[in-house]
Design an enzyme around this catalytic site. Structure first.
Site, PDB file in Angstrom:
ATOM      1  CG  ASP B 240      -1.834   1.165   1.386  1.00 11.73           C
ATOM      2  OD1 ASP B 240      -2.763   1.166   0.314  1.00 11.73           O
ATOM      3  OD2 ASP B 240      -1.686   2.041   2.115  1.00 11.73           O
ATOM      4  CD  GLU B 282      -2.578   2.460  -3.291  1.00 14.20           C
ATOM      5  OE1 GLU B 282      -1.559   2.524  -2.396  1.00 14.20           O
ATOM      6  OE2 GLU B 282      -3.797   2.801  -3.095  1.00 14.20           O
TER       7      GLU B 282
END
Lengths: 472, 596
Positions: B240, B282
């Site tokens: 992330d 991401e």
């Protein structure tokens, strides 16, 4: 393969004179279909490609002078004639006639459709060869792609294009005009100044006739994955018309962002043309002459489209208003026939193509500096066409007409804003001159539609009614 | 079913991390737990996989507490196997105060208690692996929750072992060039901590302090977290917010070289110790920047195996709304080649808003106007809707969008519920509107939970169009023309053709701007027959003709992939097709002799 002058003298095209007299009028690009031909005569012949083996093949370049029974103007046509012993099925539709060579029969056909023959032109261009007056050239700093296949686009009225491997496109001018073609001239100038809004010019084929330079063909980079502005704009209009109750800025297919970017591109091209070829200006005499030319075109048009007469006084007033402009009015070389069909949307933006100018005008007029508003007016008229032509088919009603007008207004404004963002003025603010150019264009359109698409004549007539109403 | 129960009883380890009396944070060891049955090592499985993002909380509640859990997900694996899913992506299930959907982790070593415990997680891995389904999860590397013991110790004792775990400053003026991401809620990337009496750095919410990666101890801690879960048997991580790991003055603090070198370190650990596991970045950036996260192409890529292609998704929506292929053609033309061992992840929707960070201002206004007529539908710089409501529940468009997702370059990531056309609830706070319970049946709580309806973590969708009585798995399973069956068939077709997963992409263009056509072509390295697929998509709601230049495939026969109907062979002339409004075709191009 070796080609010499003696080959040119023995060219097979000399055998085709009679056959061409019947073949030429069947071609889309032949401009005098209604004039009986008196004689077809080769005035230039060059052998470009010659392979002698079990499957011999040959390509000849020729210019044919066509004279007519009416003793009127002689027209010049350019042909690339191919010869093969056996013509494949897929080339049968471009067969011209049979000829004899050393006791063997060969079939003559339009050689641009043949992969091998069409592709043989590019190496000639790459090495800058000259064949009996036919000059092949590569543009400075550019390189000619090596290709394996080609296909013909035969939808244009005045020329034939060959696309090579999605890498390059060769535009072959069919009916030749003495003097350098403005398309080649302007694309050269724009390439020199590095204009990114035109496909890059790669090479050319030129020659001479009667002591004048003649443009035969030009090779440009092919805008792969592109679509023309007309199909983009009409997709947007279709979306709007289907909605009925939504406004132009509310529907998904809104075109305004595209129109804005198109305005930017046109302004940039105008700027580059000015940089490359200079600017001049019209004094008050020039303005009078401009207005006079528009008025005489109107007079001629009324003879063809009598319905124009009711608007004539108002249109003349609009033309005469040009006299009151404060000179000098800047002029420069322009596109000359700009409309949505002359612009291509690529994944990265817009390109302008076809700088030939209005084909109906004589070359000398097309070369004359003009106001950039000529091009702007052409594009604005084209927005009007895109919006209005869908109303011609199907039931028209006030609602749809209102929406179509709204679409035009929105995209005209967006185009002008885009133009103003790059240039130093907003074309929409030059009302007098812009309106005169728009009316002049609409008058031309009325004549064109009456002669070619009578059902469409309503589009320019309605626009003229609207434009003249705004005057009062 | 779970092998764990058959093993001799063992002492259950103490869950999670603890703070000792000396102020040290201790973590459990992977060796204290049972490890999952491992799938055979297949290094490039992720390039062919169909991913499915499933929120544990939203999928199935096995213990009637109103909240989905790991045991519930295990019960629904048969459904996911039937659908054709190859890999589950679970958003974070770690212990968390849940102020940011679990992306605010307070303990990397403990499962959120309402989801279950680590034994349940290992049981999920086992059950999924036995069905050939892999599991990856989010790892939030950039920051922790402010409730994490590291942060609590860091603010309490600036000179202690955790004093330098976060980015502390005496002023709030550092890194002024870094943009603020959550513009709706945050005014600065610095927040004052009254305990330590200093400012701490945070790229996201102020309750998510950024870890200080310049501290080698922090790097070691995160590598420990990665090894812990890989040892248990997880198949990879979605990393992330990777662009933000390091900060440097005078930069925008994104995509810094230090960040890349740390990613290379993680990749090396995976390659050396855990082959066949995947790292998915991401990085909500332009494709030309994102390719950096695949690493050095000369070695086939040495950072992340996969990265999400963010700008593609809003462009798909824009292209269909404008009835023009150019928004898609443009972004794909701008997408660079990626290293040989890499793959894009592509998606239509996910648990976050429709991300509009990667479109221009003008395009963003356009997307707002088109897709979020109600201001509540806008969140941050995005739109929080599910696929079906975004497309006004138009079956033709749902099929067209899904066909694009399954045929454009990259591994498709489905979002739970979109396969049945679930709706959303824009009146729920933050991004919860697209996180409502999965709709299994027309029964109470949509068959999601046996709890009292008032106890559900979020109410089920109940409106007349998207409500669970109209839209649910049971009804669609019983109807062979349902969106669910259609989606399953298309996934199956995609899997039959490696060209979709591994093929090159060639935009065919064409004179009709409303039609997007492309060739996917895969040439197997063993010299086997190439697999060539032609995809033609009508982005307009009106029927359209298209002439395609397919001369390169002259003599080939297009065979339509859903019905195996051979179309006329490709000749020298442009190939003419007509498509219904929002229609699409998938063809295999076969040499004439193979087509019969």
């Amino acid at each position: 393969m070796s080609v010499g002058a003696s080959d040119d003298n023995r060219a097979l095209v000399f055998q085709l004179t009679d056959a061409l007299a019947t073949w030429l009028p069947t071609q889309r690009w032949f401009a005098a279909k209604d004039r009986p031909i008196a004689r077809v005569e080769p005035v230039s012949v060059a052998v470009l490609h010659h392979r002698e083996d079990e499957d011999p093949v040959r390509l000849e370049h020729t210019i044919q002078a066509v004279s007519f029974a009416d003793n009127g103007e002689v027209q010049l046509y350019q042909l690339f004639v191919g010869y093969r012993r056996i013509l494949p099925e897929r080339l049968q539709h471009v067969r011209i006639a049979d000829v004899q060579e050393d006791g063997h029969w060969l079939i003559a056909f339009d050689g641009l459709w043949d992969d091998e023959l069409a592709s043989s032109l590019l190496p000639l261009m790459a090495s800058g060869e000259t064949r009996n007056g036919v000059q092949f050239a590569t543009e400075p700093g550019m390189s000619i792609p090596k290709v394996t296949s080609s296909r013909v686009v035969d939808t244009e009225q005045t020329n034939t294009s060959v696309i090579y491997d999605d890498a390059a496109i060769l535009k072959v001018f069919r009916r030749l005009v003495l003097g350098t073609n403005p398309d080649l001239e302007l694309c050269r100038a724009l390439r020199r100044v590095g204009c990114p809004y035109v496909p890059g010019l790669l090479g050319s084929i030129e020659g001479g006739y009667a002591g004048e330079q003649v443009t035969y063909a030009m090779l440009s980079a092919y805008a792969v994955n592109s679509a023309d502005g007309w199909s983009m704009a009409t997709a947007s209009v279709r979306d709007l018309i289907a909605e009925q109750d939504l406004r132009a800025h509310e529907v998904g297919g809104d075109f305004a962002a595209e129109a804005y970017r198109l305005g930017e591109a046109v302004a940039a091209v105008h700027g580059d043309l000015a940089t490359a070829l200079g600017t001049s200006s019209l004094n008050s005499d020039g303005l009078v002459a401009l207005s006079g030319a528009m008025s005489s075109r109107l007079d001629a048009a009324i003879a063809v489209v009598p319905a124009l007469a009711q608007y004539a006084p108002a249109v003349r007033t609009a033309f005469e208003a040009i006299h009151d402009l404060t000179p000098p009015v800047p002029v420069q070389r322009v596109h000359g026939d700009l409309h949505l069909g002359q612009v291509l949307r690529t994944p990265t933006g817009w390109l302008l193509i076809d700088f030939e100018g209005e084909p109906a005008k004589p070359l000398s007029e097309r070369l004359r500096p003009d106001s950039v508003l000529r091009d702007v007016a052409g594009m604005l008229r084209s927005f009007d066409y895109a919006a209005q032509h869908l109303l011609l088919t199907g039931d028209s009603d006030h609602q749809r007409e209102y929406r179509a007008l709204e679409w035009t207004e929105r995209n005209r404004a967006a185009f002008c804003s885009g133009y103003a963002a790059v240039s130093d003025f907003n074309p929409a603010e030059q009302r007098t001159l812009l309106r005169a150019y728009e009316l002049d264009k609409a008058v031309y359109e009325a004549v064109y539609e009456r002669q070619h698409r009578p059902a469409w004549v309503e589009i320019p007539l309605r626009s003229i009614a609207r434009l003249t109403q705004q005057l009062t | 079913m779970e092998s764990g129960h058959k093993n001799p009883p063992r002492k259950k380890p103490i869950e999670g991390s603890h703070v000792t009396d000396e102020g040290l944070v201790t973590h459990p060891k992977a060796a204290e737990y049972r490890h999952a049955y491992a799938m055979p090592v297949e290094p490039l499985w992720f390039k062919r996989a169909v991913f499915y993002e499933v929120l544990v909380r939203a999928f199935y509640d096995s213990n009637a507490d109103g909240c989905g859990d790991l045991r519930g997900l295990i019960e629904k694996l048969d459904y996911l196997e039937w659908l054709g899913v190859d890999c589950l992506w679970l958003p974070p299930f770690y212990d968390s105060p849940l102020r940011d959907g679990g992306y605010d982790i307070s303990d990397f070593y403990r499962i959120l208690p309402e989801f279950g415990d680590i034994d349940d997680f290992v049981a999920l891995l086992d059950a999924a692996h036995r069905r050939g389904i892999r599991v990856i999860t989010d790892l939030v590397m950039n920051h922790t929750s402010d409730q994490h013991p590291w942060f609590q110790e860091s603010r309490r004792d600036p000179d202690g072992p955790y004093g330098d775990y976060y980015v502390w400053r005496d002023t709030d003026t550092g890194y002024p060039d870094a943009r603020i991401i959550f513009v709706d809620t945050e005014e600065s990337n610095w927040t004052f901590d009254p305990v330590r009496r200093q400012f701490y750095w945070h790229r996201f919410f102020s309750h998510q302090p950024d870890l200080n990666y310049d501290n080698p101890a922090v790097q070691e801690e995160m590598l420990g977290v990665i090894r812990f879960w890989l040892d248990l048997g997880i198949d990879g991580f979605r990393l992330d917010a990777v662009p933000y790991l390091f900060e440097r003055e005078g930069t925008n603090c994104e995509n810094l070289p230090e960040t890349h070198s740390f990613l290379r370190r993680i990749r090396k650990i995976v390659d050396d110790e855990y082959p066949g596991r995947v790292l998915l970045a991401e990085a909500n950036q332009w494709p030309s920047d994102v390719v950096q996260y695949f690493g050095d192409p000369s070695v086939g890529g040495d950072e992340c195996h996969m990265a999400f292609h963010f700008p593609l998704m809003p462009r798909i929506f824009m292209a269909v709304r404008r009835e023009s292929r150019f928004p898609i053609s443009e972004i794909l033309a701008q997408t660079p080649e990626i290293p040989s061992s890499s793959q894009w992840g592509i998606f239509l929707r996910n648990h976050d808003e429709l991300t509009l960070e990667m479109v221009t201002d003008e395009e963003r206004d356009y997307m707002y106007a088109e897709y979020a007529k109600d201001p509540r539908m806008r969140a941050n710089i995005g739109i929080r809707r599910r696929l079906a409501p975004l497309l006004e529940n138009d079956r033709n468009q749902l099929e067209l969008f899904t066909a694009l997702l399954l045929s454009l370059p990259g591994s498709p990531v489905l979002y739970y519920g979109d396969e049945i056309g679930m709706g959303d609830n824009i009146w729920l706070g933050d991004r919860d509107g697209v996180r409502t319970p999965m709709q299994w049946t027309p029964d109470r709580n949509a068959g999601f939970s046996q709890a009292n309806p008032g106890r559900l973590y979020l109410p089920v969708i109940m409106d007349p169009i998207y409500g669970y009585q109209a839209v649910n798995v049971e009804a669609q399973l019983n109807n062979s023309t349902s969106l669910l069956h259609w989606t399953r068939r298309m996934i199956e077709i995609r899997k039959r053709h490696l060209a979709f997963a591994l093929g090159s992409f060639h935009d065919l263009g064409g004179s009709n701007p409303c039609v997007l056509s492309y060739i996917r072509e895969y040439n197997p390295p063993d010299g086997d027959k190439p697999d060539i697929v032609l995809c033609v998509n009508n982005l307009s709601r009106f029927p359209q003709p298209i002439e395609l230049n397919l001369r390169q495939w002259e003599g080939y026969v297009p065979v339509e992939l859903t019905g195996r109907v051979p179309f006329p062979p490709i000749g020298e002339l442009p190939y003419l097709l007509t498509l219904p409004g929002h229609g699409f075709y998938w063809f295999q191009l076969s040499p004439r002799e193979d087509a019969q």
